[in-house]
Design an enzyme around this catalytic site. Structure first.
Site: not given
Length: 501
Positions: A173-174, A198-201, A251, A272
């Site tokens: 997540p970010w 994949k990290p948050s964009e 989310s 999570e």
């Protein structure tokens, strides 16, 4: 409808010598696949915005399903050799990763603060937590336990093996880009798996920097990073037939999408998700201690924290006294850009999230709910919202049931213990909670009756790598941290030998 700011936090503290500059700290702005940084399949990019100033820091590539496929091929190829390493060998590599992070901690904290708007108090804590996560897992993987070998059927010797799952896809997540990556990567690698993350964009910079810093410590293909959007990169990871597991922190909506996508291939799923942590304060609680503790636990990372103490249920006999004490604590916060050294509350991560939080505050005001302090966005530039305490919140109000994910705390009152427990459990989430009382018997009983994965007594949001973290109900399933996380990313195999003669 405009919402007045009642007291305090009327301005955002800005640096006199300019905002954070990180151009010299940036990682290669490419995917990391098979041990090297590589260009994507398309020329599409996403702007990375500094939420304190609304200026563009840089751009990162929008990955595609084809980029994911390349990364999975690399991870599959690296899987056998990485899995065959004995625990001591993987442990030594994880220790070296922790050392490398520690040597570059200032750069990582600076990047994290620029990308997310976090005060340095928060970003430094994130980096320290990431380092400790790798150090803990480096030790834990050498001390795993299982059922003892033995004859459980006559003349048959049973052995229990713990094996890696294979290739694990991760979506982070970010709100905690580096720390949540560490929470996933450390046990995944420790257990002998390879990974595509994949990290948050919105916040990919420290994940890419992590790959740059530690890439030479890992065999090519063991760690792969693909940047991009959830609808393309995340979806392909979820459905990819060669992935053995997908792990997401995000989310509830994202969790549902991942679970649906993973169902076709029956891959394991770790989720999570969100939280709406109830804080149950009884009449005999130390109100001063509670107010001081919740100053941090409710507003850490500007409230963008799934375990934040955001929903306070306080006994009606002490509610006014407690609110006075909490408001006095909240009034002392310094709000501003991370480049200002004493700032404690930074901006929200994006314009979209800022508008979302502001919408909750507007609707609360329309419903007659009062802000004892705060209650409104602050002047820009930047996505700042005043630290807020909402009072006069009725049972079932939107702001008390839904995850606002900002510097907003709601206060409700209760009359008796059963009422408090019913209300605490009457939300879709079950991640964390806390109980505040000086009665030891009550603390044990009430904590056991609250439906949450973590329940603190007379504290909140205190974490340690030795103990598990994860939720119930709409907060997902699976456990981060502790030896339970190693179990998450391992499989058990039973081998039985007939030794009868």
């Amino acid at each position: 409808m405009s919402i007045p700011t009642h007291t305090g936090h009327t301005s955002v503290r800005r640096p006199t010598d300019g905002s954070l500059k990180v151009s010299d700290d940036l990682p290669p702005l490419q995917h990391y696949i098979g041990g090297e940084f590589v260009d994507g399949e398309t020329d599409s990019f996403t702007d990375i915005v500094d939420p304190s100033t609304e200026t563009v820091i840089t751009r990162i590539p929008e990955g595609t399903a084809a980029d994911v496929d390349r990364a999975v091929v690399a991870a599959v190829a690296a899987k056998p050799d990485w899995a065959r390493l004995v625990p001591k060998q993987r442990s030594e590599i994880l220790h070296r990763i922790a050392d490398r992070l520690e040597q570059n901690s200032e750069i990582l904290a600076r990047l994290e603060s620029a990308n997310t708007g976090k005060p340095f108090e928060v970003s430094n804590d994130d980096v320290a937590g990431a380092i400790d996560t790798f150090r803990f897992m480096a030790g834990a993987l050498r001390a795993t336990t299982s059922l003892s070998a033995g004859d459980y059927a006559e003349h048959h010797l049973s052995l229990i093996l713990r094996e890696p799952l294979g290739v694990v896809g991760v979506v982070t997540p970010w709100n905690y880009p580096l720390l949540m990556a560490a929470w996933k990567l450390a046990p995944i690698l420790a257990a002998g798996n390879t990974v595509v993350i994949k990290p948050s964009e919105q916040t990919p910079l420290t994940t890419l920097k992590f790959a740059e810093l530690v890439g030479d410590l890992l065999p090519a293909g063991v760690l792969n990073v693909v940047t991009g959007l959830g609808a393309s990169v995340g979806a392909r990871l979820t459905e990819h037939p060669d992935l053995d597991m997908i792990a997401l922190t995000g989310s509830v909506g994202s969790g549902k999408a991942v679970a649906r996508g993973a169902a076709e291939s029956l891959k394991r799923v770790h989720l999570e998700l969100g939280g709406k942590a109830p804080v149950v304060i009884f009449a005999d609680a130390d109100l001063d201690d509670a107010a001081v503790s919740l100053r941090a636990a409710s507003y850490w990372n500007s409230g963008q924290e799934c375990g934040a103490a955001c929903r306070i249920l306080v006994h009606e006999s002490v509610a006014d006294a407690f609110v006075d004490k909490l408001v006095a604590q909240v009034a002392t916060f310094v709000v501003g850009e991370p480049a200002v050294g004493d700032v404690e509350i930074g901006p929200l991560v994006s314009k979209a999230h800022y508008d979302r939080v502001a919408g909750y505050l507007e609707r609360a005001a329309q419903q007659g709910i009062t802000a004892a302090i705060g209650g409104a966005p602050l002047d820009g530039p930047g996505y700042f919202v005043a630290p807020t305490v909402l009072v006069g919140v009725p049972d079932g109000a939107e702001c008390a049931r839904e995850e606002i994910f900002g510097p907003v705390v709601t206060v409700e009152t209760f009359t008796d213990e059963d009422d408090a427990i019913r209300r605490a459990n009457d939300v879709p989430f079950g991640l964390s909670a806390s109980v505040w009382t000086e009665n030891a018997r009550r603390s044990h009983d009430v904590a056991a009756r609250i439906d949450a994965g973590t329940v603190w007594v007379n504290s909140h949001l205190v974490l340690a790598n030795e103990v598990p973290w994860g939720g119930f109900k709409g907060s997902g399933y699976g456990r981060d941290l502790s030896v339970y996380a190693l179990d998450e990313y391992s499989r058990t195999k039973h081998i039985m030998h007939n030794h009868g003669r």
